[in-house]
Design an enzyme around this catalytic site. Structure first.
Site, short mmCIF file in Angstrom:
data_model
loop_
_atom_site.label_atom_id
_atom_site.label_comp_id
_atom_site.label_asym_id
_atom_site.label_seq_id
_atom_site.Cartn_x
_atom_site.Cartn_y
_atom_site.Cartn_z
N LYS A 130 22.53 24.81 40.40
CA LYS A 130 22.57 26.09 39.71
C LYS A 130 24.01 26.51 39.45
CE LYS A 130 18.18 26.40 39.58
NZ LYS A 130 17.50 26.24 38.27
N HIS A 136 10.26 21.02 32.57
CA HIS A 136 10.58 21.86 33.73
C HIS A 136 9.40 21.75 34.71
CE1 HIS A 136 9.50 25.73 35.67
NE2 HIS A 136 10.76 25.73 36.02
#
Ligand code: MG
Length: 392
Positions: free
Chosen positions: A183, A321
């Site tokens: 991230k 995803h």
């Protein structure tokens, strides 16, 4: 074959991790069972699925709108006339009756769980893994060599440090994942850059590292990160900015030479067509991450892949995803680029079951009928409880 009941239960995700926008401590997922009047092994044949990960459970939409429509429908109207079995497309159409076009928010995830449960049911009816049923439905042969998989981690943890991140990523490399994703956007750029550089060092180069901003950035931040990351040769730069800001996406593709990934928050084929038309997509490198469980299920997802291909984007650039069993079967059945995995994260839905095998950076599915969700520790118990509720 007819549907006799549909049940949903909201299952909490385990853990307390954060990306640059969302903390997952209070997130839930809709686990759905579609039960039919066909008997198998002394039980009603029942399809099981869930609405991927990250958009919360959708029990209200399911119980108030979609499940009553399915149970009130003429059973014959839900069947594929050529097989006499439930048709995922017709089930979806029925679940969406009297819904206006556009919007594509939470209802896309609600419908996705039900539609995918029908795929699980069809595969179980044929006593085959879901990827076989999916491949046959789309006139394809399932991939038999395993599919590329990357470990999605690198979240922001309470009391985090670079050493903790390095240890986490080295663990993924040791487990056999050649690529990781971390991230970005949760810290000021210099500190985030130190995280990315640490990841590049652990993985032996930028090609083994993707970064994900979870749509956090405004224009200035998106472009500043693009400039800072450009020299690292990363696998991809994911969701820098609002998923529907196609003009900024185009600007970013003009500024950033490497691959850009997006799509996990596009829930309809029309959204994907708009990305292709206006987002500056480069067919030779960019990555598409739409997720069937968030976007009305496999029927709509397959239309998205068709839209990509009609614009010259190869289906090998689709990496859905959601690192879980459903998407593993979707990737194998449709011949896509690869899968995400969430080792140790987002339990009980994230990751794969013990009968799946990771070798040489490729993940191979088990051979259990359907998506094989029952074989996943933790998730199997939730399914058992849901089936007990259906029996009661
Ligand atoms: Mg993402």
């Amino acid at each position: 074959m007819r549907i006799i009941d549909v049940r949903e239960v909201a299952v909490p995700l385990h853990g307390n991790i954060t990306n640059s926008v969302v903390n997952f401590a209070e997130h839930t997922v809709s686990l759905v069972a579609v039960q039919t009047d066909v008997r198998r092994n002394g039980r009603p044949l029942t399809g099981i699925a869930f609405n991927s990960i990250g958009r919360h459970a959708q029990g209200g939409i399911l119980r108030d709108r979609m499940i009553p429509r399915l149970l009130a429908a003429d059973p014959g109207a839900l069947l594929d006339p050529s097989t006499g079995l439930l048709s995922p497309a017709r089930v979806l159409e029925c679940a969406m009756r009297d819904e206006k076009p556009g919007g594509h928010g939470d209802r896309a995830a609600a419908a996705g769980a039900v539609e995918l449960a029908v795929w699980d049911l069809l595969a179980k009816h044929h006593d085959e893994p879901a990827h076989a049923a999916i491949a046959r439905a789309f006139d394809r042969r399932p991939m038999t060599t395993g599919v590329p998989v990357y470990a999605a981690g690198g979240y922001y943890h309470p009391g985090d440090s670079l050493d903790r991140l390095r240890d986490e990523l080295a663990g993924y490399a040791d487990e056999g994942y050649p690529t990781v994703k971390i991230k970005i956007g949760g810290l000021p750029l210099p500190e985030d850059l130190a995280r990315v550089e640490a990841a590049v060092e652990v993985m032996g180069g930028g090609a083994g590292v993707a970064v994900d901003a979870n749509a956090r950035f405004d224009r200035a931040q998106a472009l500043a990160y693009a400039e800072a990351l450009a020299g690292l040769g990363l696998r991809w730069y994911e969701e820098a900015t609002d998923p529907l800001d196609y003009a900024l996406h185009r600007e970013l593709t003009e500024a950033y030479p490497g691959a850009i990934a997006t799509g996990e928050n596009l829930f309809s084929v029309q959204d994907v067509r708009n990305l292709l038309a206006y987002g500056g997509v480069r067919p030779d490198r960019d990555i598409f991450q739409m997720d069937a469980g968030l976007s009305y299920g496999l029927t709509e997802y397959a239309r998205m892949i068709e839209a990509m291909e009609s614009c010259g984007v190869d289906r090998s650039q689709a990496f859905p995803h959601g690192g879980h069993l459903i998407n593993l079967h979707v990737v194998i059945g449709l011949g896509l680029g690869g899968c995400e995995a969430y080792p140790g994260v987002f339990e009980p839905f994230g990751g794969y079951s013990p009968d799946c095998r990771l070798s040489d950076g490729l993940i191979h599915p088990g051979q259990a009928p359907g998506f094989g969700l029952e074989a996943k520790p933790g998730l199997g118990d939730e399914i058992t409880n849901l089936l007990k509720e259906l029996d009661s």
